[in-house]
Design a protein around this motif. Structure first.
Motif, mmCIF file in Angstrom:
data_model
loop_
_atom_site.group_PDB
_atom_site.id
_atom_site.type_symbol
_atom_site.label_atom_id
_atom_site.label_comp_id
_atom_site.label_asym_id
_atom_site.label_seq_id
_atom_site.Cartn_x
_atom_site.Cartn_y
_atom_site.Cartn_z
ATOM 1 N N LEU A 167 -12.676 -53.477 43.372
ATOM 2 C CA LEU A 167 -12.269 -54.922 43.613
ATOM 3 C C LEU A 167 -11.379 -55.466 42.371
ATOM 4 O O LEU A 167 -11.754 -55.257 41.286
ATOM 5 C CB LEU A 167 -13.488 -55.880 43.677
ATOM 6 C CG LEU A 167 -13.397 -57.054 44.112
ATOM 7 C CD1 LEU A 167 -13.007 -57.324 45.678
ATOM 8 C CD2 LEU A 167 -14.482 -58.043 43.952
ATOM 9 N N PHE A 168 -10.114 -55.820 42.714
ATOM 10 C CA PHE A 168 -9.184 -55.958 42.028
ATOM 11 C C PHE A 168 -8.608 -57.247 42.104
ATOM 12 O O PHE A 168 -8.764 -58.160 43.307
ATOM 13 C CB PHE A 168 -7.823 -55.134 42.112
ATOM 14 C CG PHE A 168 -8.089 -53.642 41.808
ATOM 15 C CD1 PHE A 168 -8.658 -53.317 40.515
ATOM 16 C CD2 PHE A 168 -7.747 -52.744 42.645
ATOM 17 C CE1 PHE A 168 -9.046 -52.083 40.183
ATOM 18 C CE2 PHE A 168 -8.124 -51.395 42.456
ATOM 19 C CZ PHE A 168 -8.550 -51.109 40.949
ATOM 20 N N GLU A 169 -8.183 -58.029 40.880
ATOM 21 C CA GLU A 169 -7.674 -59.441 41.063
ATOM 22 C C GLU A 169 -6.298 -59.427 42.107
ATOM 23 O O GLU A 169 -5.510 -58.488 42.235
ATOM 24 C CB GLU A 169 -7.060 -59.748 39.621
ATOM 25 C CG GLU A 169 -8.286 -59.951 38.573
ATOM 26 C CD GLU A 169 -8.845 -61.449 38.735
ATOM 27 O OE1 GLU A 169 -8.484 -62.087 39.835
ATOM 28 O OE2 GLU A 169 -9.501 -61.735 37.841
ATOM 29 N N GLY A 170 -6.302 -60.641 42.665
ATOM 30 C CA GLY A 170 -5.206 -60.974 43.404
ATOM 31 C C GLY A 170 -5.065 -60.218 44.884
ATOM 32 O O GLY A 170 -5.766 -59.170 45.022
ATOM 33 N N ILE A 171 -4.390 -61.092 45.884
ATOM 34 C CA ILE A 171 -4.338 -60.420 47.079
ATOM 35 C C ILE A 171 -2.924 -59.477 47.204
ATOM 36 O O ILE A 171 -2.276 -59.442 46.412
ATOM 37 C CB ILE A 171 -4.043 -61.537 48.286
ATOM 38 C CG1 ILE A 171 -5.259 -62.627 48.390
ATOM 39 C CG2 ILE A 171 -3.677 -61.137 49.602
ATOM 40 C CD1 ILE A 171 -4.913 -63.819 49.042
ATOM 41 N N ASP A 172 -3.223 -58.405 47.996
ATOM 42 C CA ASP A 172 -2.330 -57.181 48.094
ATOM 43 C C ASP A 172 -1.947 -56.577 46.821
ATOM 44 O O ASP A 172 -0.758 -56.403 46.474
ATOM 45 C CB ASP A 172 -0.956 -58.062 48.726
ATOM 46 C CG ASP A 172 -1.090 -57.734 50.263
ATOM 47 O OD1 ASP A 172 -2.058 -57.313 50.817
ATOM 48 O OD2 ASP A 172 0.055 -58.658 50.935
ATOM 49 N N ALA A 173 -2.939 -56.356 45.993
ATOM 50 C CA ALA A 173 -2.537 -55.692 44.611
ATOM 51 C C ALA A 173 -2.036 -54.364 44.628
ATOM 52 O O ALA A 173 -1.263 -53.861 44.144
ATOM 53 C CB ALA A 173 -4.072 -55.709 43.806
ATOM 54 N N GLU A 174 -2.423 -53.434 45.681
ATOM 55 C CA GLU A 174 -1.821 -52.498 46.189
ATOM 56 C C GLU A 174 -0.719 -52.202 46.536
ATOM 57 O O GLU A 174 0.302 -51.416 45.922
ATOM 58 C CB GLU A 174 -2.566 -51.691 47.191
ATOM 59 C CG GLU A 174 -4.180 -51.284 46.877
ATOM 60 C CD GLU A 174 -5.121 -51.011 48.038
ATOM 61 O OE1 GLU A 174 -5.998 -50.338 47.871
ATOM 62 O OE2 GLU A 174 -5.039 -51.487 49.039
ATOM 63 N N ARG A 175 -0.171 -53.117 47.450
ATOM 64 C CA ARG A 175 1.303 -53.210 47.919
ATOM 65 C C ARG A 175 1.874 -53.669 46.785
ATOM 66 O O ARG A 175 3.368 -53.622 46.792
ATOM 67 C CB ARG A 175 1.470 -54.174 49.345
ATOM 68 C CG ARG A 175 0.683 -53.575 50.288
ATOM 69 C CD ARG A 175 0.990 -53.947 51.695
ATOM 70 N NE ARG A 175 0.364 -53.423 52.773
ATOM 71 C CZ ARG A 175 -0.643 -53.886 53.353
ATOM 72 N NH1 ARG A 175 -1.100 -55.109 53.249
ATOM 73 N NH2 ARG A 175 -1.099 -53.025 54.366
ATOM 74 N N GLN A 255 -11.405 -58.011 54.273
ATOM 75 C CA GLN A 255 -11.110 -59.258 54.822
ATOM 76 C C GLN A 255 -11.822 -60.115 53.718
ATOM 77 O O GLN A 255 -11.394 -61.150 53.501
ATOM 78 C CB GLN A 255 -11.487 -59.273 55.897
ATOM 79 C CG GLN A 255 -11.667 -60.709 56.845
ATOM 80 C CD GLN A 255 -10.421 -61.171 57.060
ATOM 81 O OE1 GLN A 255 -9.475 -60.661 56.634
ATOM 82 N NE2 GLN A 255 -10.286 -62.535 57.452
ATOM 83 N N VAL A 256 -13.064 -59.850 53.265
ATOM 84 C CA VAL A 256 -13.834 -60.729 52.561
ATOM 85 C C VAL A 256 -13.268 -60.886 50.950
ATOM 86 O O VAL A 256 -12.919 -62.058 50.620
ATOM 87 C CB VAL A 256 -15.371 -60.062 52.157
ATOM 88 C CG1 VAL A 256 -16.027 -60.762 50.995
ATOM 89 C CG2 VAL A 256 -15.896 -60.207 53.484
ATOM 90 N N ALA A 257 -12.505 -59.665 50.604
ATOM 91 C CA ALA A 257 -11.864 -59.796 49.211
ATOM 92 C C ALA A 257 -10.608 -60.685 49.423
ATOM 93 O O ALA A 257 -10.445 -61.738 48.438
ATOM 94 C CB ALA A 257 -11.581 -58.331 48.773
ATOM 95 N N THR A 258 -9.980 -60.376 50.262
ATOM 96 C CA THR A 258 -8.931 -61.488 50.667
ATOM 97 C C THR A 258 -9.036 -63.024 50.701
ATOM 98 O O THR A 258 -8.445 -63.856 50.180
ATOM 99 C CB THR A 258 -8.111 -61.028 52.010
ATOM 100 O OG1 THR A 258 -7.474 -59.559 51.781
ATOM 101 C CG2 THR A 258 -6.951 -61.817 52.054
ATOM 102 N N GLN A 259 -10.074 -62.960 51.270
ATOM 103 C CA GLN A 259 -10.574 -64.637 51.431
ATOM 104 C C GLN A 259 -11.004 -65.154 50.156
ATOM 105 O O GLN A 259 -10.896 -66.384 49.932
ATOM 106 C CB GLN A 259 -11.963 -64.613 52.637
ATOM 107 C CG GLN A 259 -11.238 -64.698 53.821
ATOM 108 C CD GLN A 259 -12.668 -64.820 54.934
ATOM 109 O OE1 GLN A 259 -13.838 -64.629 54.752
ATOM 110 N NE2 GLN A 259 -12.110 -65.264 56.051
ATOM 111 N N MET A 260 -11.408 -64.346 49.391
ATOM 112 C CA MET A 260 -11.829 -64.610 47.871
ATOM 113 C C MET A 260 -10.761 -64.543 46.937
ATOM 114 O O MET A 260 -10.839 -64.724 45.575
ATOM 115 C CB MET A 260 -12.923 -63.722 47.378
ATOM 116 C CG MET A 260 -14.244 -63.907 48.106
ATOM 117 S SD MET A 260 -15.468 -62.965 47.524
ATOM 118 C CE MET A 260 -16.119 -63.320 46.068
ATOM 119 N N GLY A 261 -9.535 -64.402 47.389
ATOM 120 C CA GLY A 261 -8.187 -64.055 46.477
ATOM 121 C C GLY A 261 -8.072 -62.880 45.752
ATOM 122 O O GLY A 261 -7.578 -62.688 44.807
ATOM 123 N N MET A 262 -8.878 -61.693 46.440
ATOM 124 C CA MET A 262 -8.823 -60.256 45.669
ATOM 125 C C MET A 262 -8.394 -59.273 46.636
ATOM 126 O O MET A 262 -8.249 -59.481 47.786
ATOM 127 C CB MET A 262 -10.239 -60.176 44.994
ATOM 128 C CG MET A 262 -10.622 -61.204 43.871
ATOM 129 S SD MET A 262 -12.233 -61.259 43.134
ATOM 130 C CE MET A 262 -13.284 -61.583 44.353
#
Length: 475
Positions: A167-175, A255-262
């Motif tokens: 679990l990483f900080e921020g949305i789309d951390a990989e992209r 999806q859950v991570a994205t909704q939490m900003g991660m």
């Protein structure tokens, strides 16, 4: 406006009951016609459903989703076409028309707060223009193989997967990795340790609740060894349902991570210097409810069949490596300094072995294939393990189970082994084998040939789970 939209939104407890009922039908192999009739009646009668999300996976295991208007789907479910040339690893442009069939047994009610109100999910089957199974749709290939084993031998193929992720900080951390060059942990607690209210624990709790509601039958969940790493375990299932659940697991986590900003990441080794993520794959075979891998008098208390199964996988360990470790990044994980399963051995205790024989009983006796990355195509993983375990060859190497043999430490060696093996052609057919190898070669050629000590931007950017057309064209 929201009060005008009377869309289906069910409590989690009710969702779990519905999903467990559907799961039970699938387990009991209720006739496809009976289930189809039941689902179509349900969709017709339930006025609060607006759309059906149909899921399918490409050759590399990337999940694709199409939303069909419910009324349209009820009328046209037997003639759903799509352009296969837009999906990497599917048909060429000149023969791009494919159809989607509906596997009504693989039907899921999903929480509205995660997937949106008024939607249900179902897995699709890709059908070629002649009306048969499309060879590039490995889910259909696996389903066909599983049914064949049941019809001919009475075998039920079972799998349970332990899927680790970060679990990483921020949305789309990989992209965004090619711009930032780093992943930021959300938690530095480590194995089994996180406080009740921290972001990793909240993410795990929320994801576990969604899985439970979707009939996963959870077992345990916890932070893993590395910082910000997680694992959420659930019960075993029949092989196709098990592979479907891997795809849903990753979808729910993301999806859950994205909704939490991660960002939930299933790269096998996103950060050098800490443990990578694996997808330990536990397999067994039952017949008439009896576990054929159990033998209280056998070596390590597993049966002769289980040892033969193990020996065949060890024989073909190098042939299969590219299917089980499907990305440039996966070969960073096969590092002996971090409990990595890179030895082509079988052992009850050594976690560096490709195959472990866990302590079991009549119910839980199984073989655990440890050298699987969490980013591999789950249908390909389970198909190749079961078909190899049942129909592969057995090497005449002396002391096969403990011989000094190692899996490749880079994708180029794995590609060479895969292309040179007769068995992979038998497994997939020469056309699909060639297409898969070409996809892996294309990604590898955009990356540094030597892994080195830092994760390079291209191995993330051109990863099959991460790339999109925009990123691919930046090369």
């Amino acid at each position: 406006m929201s009060e005008l939209r009377d869309f289906l939104e069910l409590p989690y407890g009710e969702l779990e009951d519905l999903n467990l009922q559907a799961k039970e039908q699938r387990k009991k192999r209720v006739s496809a016609d009976v289930i189809q009739e039941e689902r179509l009646k349900y969709l017709t009668d339930e006025k609060r459903i607006k759309a059906v999300t149909v899921l399918f996976s490409d050759l590399e295991g990337r999940l694709h989703m199409l939303d069909y208007d419910k009324k349209f789907l009820i009328k046209s479910y037997d003639n759903l076409t799509f352009d296969g040339s837009s999906i990497r690893g599917f048909t060429a442009q000149r023969e791009s028309d494919l159809r989607l069939g509906i596997d009504w047994s693989a039907f899921y009610w999903a929480p509205a707060d995660v997937f949106g109100g008024g939607k249900v999910l179902v897995f699709g089957e890709v059908i070629d223009k002649n009306g048969g199974i499309y060879s590039g749709d490995i889910r259909s290939v696996l389903k066909n193989f599983s049914q064949e084993q049941f019809d001919k031998q009475g075998y039920t193929l079972n799998a349970a997967n332990e899927i680790e992720g970060f679990l990483f900080e921020g949305i789309d951390a990989e992209r965004n990795y090619h711009e930032t060059g780093r992943f930021e942990y959300v938690n530095k607690g480590g194995y089994y340790h996180s406080l009740p209210g921290d972001p990793l624990r909240e993410f795990i709790d929320t994801t576990a609740e969604v899985q439970r509601a979707m009939g996963f039958e959870n077992e345990k969940d916890h932070p893993e060894v590395a910082p910000s790493q997680f694992e959420i375990n659930y019960t075993y299932g029949e092989v196709v349902a098990a592979a479907d659940q891997i795809q849903l697991y990753k979808l729910i986590c993301r999806q859950v991570a994205t909704q939490m900003g991660m960002t939930a990441s299933f790269l096998p080794k996103p950060v050098v210097g800490v443990n990578g993520s694996g997808m330990h794959t536990n397999v067994s075979i039952t017949k008439g409810g009896k576990n054929l891998f159990w033998d209280p008098k056998g070596e390590e208390k597993i049966s002769k069949l289980a040892w033969q199964f193990t020996d065949r996988i060890l024989t073909h360990g190098n042939d299969l490596c590219l299917l089980l470790n499907a990305s440039v990044n996966a070969y960073r994980r096969l590092d002996p300094h971090f409990e990595a399963p890179n030895q082509i051995k079988a052992s009850a205790v050594d976690r560096g072995s490709m195959i472990r024989i866990p302590i079991g009983n009549e119910k839980s006796s199984r073989v655990e294939v440890r050298s699987v990355g969490p980013d591999a195509n789950p249908y390909l993983v389970l198909y190749s393990i079961f078909k190899t375990g049942l129909h592969g060859q057995t090497s005449k190497i002396k002391n096969l189970r403990q011989a000094e043999r190692y899996l490749p430490d880079n994708i180029y060696s794995a590609l060479e082994n895969f292309r040179g093996a007769e068995w992979t052609g038998e497994l997939l057919g020469e056309d699909v084998k060639s297409r898969y190898a070409d996809l892996k070669q294309a990604s590898a050629d955009r990356c540094a040939r030597l892994l080195g000590t830092i994760v390079k931007a291209p191995e993330v950017q051109f990863h099959h789970d991460v790339y999109n057309q925009l990123l691919w064209n930046i090369f």
